[in-house]
Design an enzyme around this catalytic site. Structure first.
Site, short mmCIF file in Angstrom:
data_model
loop_
_atom_site.label_atom_id
_atom_site.label_comp_id
_atom_site.label_asym_id
_atom_site.label_seq_id
_atom_site.Cartn_x
_atom_site.Cartn_y
_atom_site.Cartn_z
N ASP A 16 0.80 -1.23 0.00
CA ASP A 16 0.00 0.00 0.00
C ASP A 16 0.84 1.28 0.00
OD1 ASP A 16 -2.27 -1.65 0.14
OD2 ASP A 16 -2.16 -1.71 2.33
N LYS A 19 1.86 2.10 -5.06
CA LYS A 19 2.40 1.52 -6.30
C LYS A 19 1.45 1.72 -7.47
CE LYS A 19 2.24 -2.48 -4.39
NZ LYS A 19 1.87 -2.11 -3.03
N GLY A 43 -4.69 -4.28 -3.73
CA GLY A 43 -5.74 -3.29 -3.98
C GLY A 43 -5.07 -1.96 -4.22
N HIS A 44 -5.28 -1.40 -5.40
CA HIS A 44 -4.61 -0.14 -5.75
C HIS A 44 -5.66 0.91 -6.10
CE1 HIS A 44 -1.32 -2.88 -6.02
NE2 HIS A 44 -1.76 -3.44 -7.12
N VAL A 45 -5.51 2.08 -5.49
CA VAL A 45 -6.43 3.18 -5.79
C VAL A 45 -5.73 4.17 -6.71
CG1 VAL A 45 -7.79 5.05 -4.80
CG2 VAL A 45 -7.61 2.87 -3.59
N THR A 131 -5.86 -11.74 3.57
CA THR A 131 -7.01 -11.07 2.96
C THR A 131 -8.17 -12.05 2.72
OG1 THR A 131 -6.09 -11.50 0.77
CG2 THR A 131 -5.56 -9.37 1.77
N ASN A 302 -8.87 -3.03 -0.11
CA ASN A 302 -9.39 -4.34 -0.46
C ASN A 302 -10.34 -4.88 0.61
OD1 ASN A 302 -9.67 -6.87 -1.61
ND2 ASN A 302 -7.56 -6.88 -2.33
N PRO A 306 -8.57 -1.16 9.11
CA PRO A 306 -7.70 -0.02 9.42
C PRO A 306 -6.24 -0.47 9.30
CG PRO A 306 -9.04 -0.64 11.33
CD PRO A 306 -9.39 -1.59 10.24
N ARG A 307 -5.42 0.34 8.64
CA ARG A 307 -4.01 -0.04 8.54
C ARG A 307 -3.28 0.39 9.81
NH1 ARG A 307 -3.72 2.46 2.51
NH2 ARG A 307 -4.65 0.73 1.40
N ASP A 335 2.42 14.57 2.00
CA ASP A 335 1.45 15.55 2.52
C ASP A 335 0.82 15.11 3.84
OD1 ASP A 335 0.42 13.65 0.48
OD2 ASP A 335 -1.53 14.32 1.23
N VAL A 416 2.33 14.42 -3.29
CA VAL A 416 1.71 15.25 -2.25
C VAL A 416 0.19 15.15 -2.25
CG1 VAL A 416 3.62 16.89 -2.07
CG2 VAL A 416 1.87 17.25 -3.81
P1 GDP Z 1 -0.84 0.35 -3.50
O1 GDP Z 1 -1.46 -0.93 -3.07
O2 GDP Z 1 0.62 0.41 -3.25
O3 GDP Z 1 -1.18 0.70 -4.92
O4 GDP Z 1 -1.46 1.49 -2.58
P2 GDP Z 1 -3.01 1.67 -2.19
O5 GDP Z 1 -3.73 2.23 -3.35
O6 GDP Z 1 -3.55 0.46 -1.55
O7 GDP Z 1 -2.87 2.74 -1.04
C1 GDP Z 1 -2.30 3.99 -1.25
C2 GDP Z 1 -3.35 5.07 -0.95
O8 GDP Z 1 -2.73 6.33 -0.86
C3 GDP Z 1 -4.40 5.21 -2.04
O9 GDP Z 1 -5.64 5.54 -1.44
C4 GDP Z 1 -3.90 6.37 -2.88
O10 GDP Z 1 -4.93 7.07 -3.53
C5 GDP Z 1 -3.28 7.22 -1.82
N1 GDP Z 1 -2.14 8.04 -2.24
C6 GDP Z 1 -1.14 7.73 -3.11
N2 GDP Z 1 -0.21 8.71 -3.14
C7 GDP Z 1 -0.65 9.66 -2.27
C8 GDP Z 1 -0.11 10.91 -1.82
O11 GDP Z 1 0.96 11.34 -2.22
N3 GDP Z 1 -0.83 11.58 -0.88
C9 GDP Z 1 -2.02 11.12 -0.39
N4 GDP Z 1 -2.65 11.86 0.51
N5 GDP Z 1 -2.55 9.96 -0.79
C10 GDP Z 1 -1.86 9.24 -1.70
P1 IMO Z 2 -1.01 -4.17 -2.19
O1 IMO Z 2 -0.58 -4.71 -3.52
C1 IMO Z 2 -0.91 -4.67 2.13
C2 IMO Z 2 -1.02 -8.77 3.64
C3 IMO Z 2 -2.26 -9.25 4.37
C4 IMO Z 2 -1.64 -10.25 5.32
C5 IMO Z 2 -0.52 -10.87 4.49
C6 IMO Z 2 -0.91 -12.19 3.83
O2 IMO Z 2 -2.30 -3.44 -2.22
O3 IMO Z 2 0.09 -3.40 -1.55
P2 IMO Z 2 -2.51 -12.85 1.82
O4 IMO Z 2 -3.96 -12.58 1.60
O5 IMO Z 2 -1.62 -12.31 0.76
O6 IMO Z 2 -2.22 -14.28 2.11
O7 IMO Z 2 -2.16 -12.05 3.18
O8 IMO Z 2 -0.21 -9.93 3.49
N1 IMO Z 2 -1.27 -8.23 2.30
C7 IMO Z 2 -1.19 -6.93 1.98
N2 IMO Z 2 -0.95 -5.86 2.77
N3 IMO Z 2 -1.07 -4.51 0.80
C8 IMO Z 2 -1.27 -5.58 0.01
O9 IMO Z 2 -1.31 -5.49 -1.34
C9 IMO Z 2 -1.39 -6.85 0.60
N4 IMO Z 2 -1.62 -8.11 0.13
C10 IMO Z 2 -1.53 -8.93 1.16
O10 IMO Z 2 -2.91 -8.20 5.04
O11 IMO Z 2 -1.03 -9.57 6.40
MG MG Z 3 -2.92 -1.58 -1.76
#
Ligand code: GDP
Ligand code: IMO
Ligand code: MG
Length: 430
Positions: A16, A19, A43-45, A131, A302, A306-307, A335, A416
């Site tokens: 998270d 990426k 899960g990517h936003v 997950t 996903n 809470p993280r 930010d 940011v």
């Molecule tokens: P990923 O799994 O690595 O793709 O990351 P996630 O999407 O799960 O979580 C990253 C979160 O941070 C998402 O809600 C993004 O929209 C948000 N995000 C990414 N870059 C920034 C940033 O520079 N600032 C803020 N406030 N949010 C960000």
């Molecule tokens: P992205 O790509 C954060 C964590 C789970 C659990 C451990 C094993 O969005 O960064 P799994 O379901 O893979 O067997 O769970 O890994 N986990 C993640 N944590 N971001 C993820 O993906 C994750 N994918 C799995 O919470 O601790």
């Molecule tokens: Mg993610």
């Protein structure tokens, strides 16, 4: 400055890191975006032009019209969920690229999800907090040679061969966990055939496709899932996912030689987060952590969980840099730290009275360790509209410089805000 045609992006912490946002950003220049590991546990936003999207299995380059996106052989695919995800993208995004799927990728079956849930209960105190998407059991079957690959589904003897695998999983659930598998074999076979037909035009020899693209001088971006500290070999085992999340797996997970990938970039949050169980040395169990969680909207995209929040951990990052062979990093969510008086960076761990700046192999040592911090003043100014490094408050500049110095790695830029255009890359290299 050198320009690279092939780049791998990975998370360098516990997942998270943003990426998806960064893959979408670099994806604007990519001919191909290739996802090489994981499944729909990711899960990517992604935010741009007022649109907000979420992807799990589909590569994060999908929102760029000219980009071909590839799901590599290193991924495990829940076909039903993938089809739903494609439908949502086609319906809701203003523009999207093409999607191809490796014929060698493994199929994540409904029984994998049941086993994942049953195993989590069985583990009791050793619970991982997965997950519950079936990821571990799907990779388990792959390694045990009891998996189903996409290329198996259309074969004439598929049903006969799959029966053995299905029965093995059914028996495993019954004998190990006393769980009756409530899935009809014939119906599952029919579903699989239907999913295959729906996706057939996308399924191909992706290894050959990707290699040809690189050799033709196309811009190819490899996208990792999860993060370095969740790597099955080099993460905080057993509190990890079931695949190699590191940049090195980009070649295996797509079927090309590693020398074809020129540069690796780690995505790093300006602090740390972790979802699920497992040791987290720099964890902030106080009001600063709660504030960061709210400001950064740190809830799993996903699972909604809470993280957990922690200070920036340079020990973990140096470990990620080494195990992934990262060339440089990009800092996201800068930010979110606005308004915190003093920022801490964890520079070493004290384990049994001894200081170390190396990541211990055993998670047990991490539970017991005491993080050692250095502190630097924070900033109060809103930085969400900043467009260059020079515009940052001095304290934010120092924070970035400090990370660069402690971790001995080049920082390529920072972001940011969640939007595509809140991304500041110092120099173009892809
Ligand atoms: P990923 O799994 O690595 O793709 O990351 P996630 O999407 O799960 O979580 C990253 C979160 O941070 C998402 O809600 C993004 O929209 C948000 N995000 C990414 N870059 C920034 C940033 O520079 N600032 C803020 N406030 N949010 C960000
Ligand atoms: P992205 O790509 C954060 C964590 C789970 C659990 C451990 C094993 O969005 O960064 P799994 O379901 O893979 O067997 O769970 O890994 N986990 C993640 N944590 N971001 C993820 O993906 C994750 N994918 C799995 O919470 O601790
Ligand atoms: Mg993610």
């Amino acid at each position: 400055m050198s320009k690279y045609n092939s780049l791998v992006i990975v998370g360098a912490q516990w997942g998270d890191e943003g990426k998806g946002k960064m893959t979408d950003y670099f994806g604007q220049k990519a001919d191909l975006v290739v996802r090489f590991a994981g499944g729909d546990n990711a899960g990517h936003v992604i935010n741009f032009n007022g649109e907000k999207h979420k992807v799990t299995l589909v590569p994060s380059g999908i929102f760029n019209k000219k980009t071909t996106n590839v799901i590599g052989n290193g991924c495990v695919i829940n076909l039903k969920n993938l089809i739903e995800e494609i439908e949502i993208i086609e319906k809701h995004s203003s523009e999207h690229g093409n999607l191809l799927i490796s014929n060698k990728a493994h199929v994540l079956m409904p029984y994998h999800i049941e086993i994942d849930k049953a195993l989590e209960e069985e583990r009791e105190a050793l619970k991982i907090g997965t997950t519950k998407k079936g990821i571990g059991p799907a990779y388990n079957d792959k390694i045990s040679r009891m998996g189903v690959r996409i290329c198996d589904i259309p074969r004439p003897r598929f049903k006969e061969e799959f029966k053995v695998i299905f029965n093995y999983n059914k028996k495993f659930l019954k004998n190990m966990f006393n769980v009756e598998l409530d899935i009809n074999f014939d119906e599952l076979c029919e579903d699989l055939q239907n999913y295959y037909l729906k996706l057939k035009h996308r399924i191909t020899d992706c290894d050959i496709f990707v290699e040809n693209a690189i050799k033709a001088g196309k811009n190819v971006l490899f996208e990792g899932a999860q993060g370095a500290m969740l790597d099955i070999d080099h993460g905080t085992y057993p509190y990890v996912t079931s695949s190699n999340t590191s940049a090195n797996n980009a070649s295996i997970g797509t079927g090309i030689g590693h020398k074809l990938i020129e540069k690796s970039l780690g995505i790093v949050k300006a602090y740390c987060t972790r979802v699920g169980e497992g040791p987290f040395p720099s964890e902030l169990l106080n009001e600063i952590g709660d504030k960061i969680r709210i400001v950064g909207n740190e809830f799993g995209s996903n699972t909604g969980r809470p993280r957990r929040i922690g200070w920036f951990d340079a020990v973990a990052l140096k470990h990620a840099i080494r195990t992934s062979g990262l060339d440089s990093i990009f800092i996201t969510l800068l930010d979110v730290l606005t308004g915190i008086d003093d920022l801490n960076i964890c520079v070493s761990y004290e384990i049994n009275g001894l200081k170390t700046s190396n990541m211990p192999a055993n998670a047990g040592d991490l539970w017991d360790c005491r993080p050692v911090y250095i502190s630097t003043p924070g900033w109060k100014e809103d930085i969400t509209k900043v467009k260059s490094f020079i515009d940052l408050p001095d304290e934010a500049k120092n924070y970035i410089k400090l990370i660069e110095k402690i971790c001995e790695i080049k920082v390529e830029g920072f972001s940011v805000g969640p939007d595509r255009n809140q991304t500041i890359l110092y120099e173009d290299f892809f």
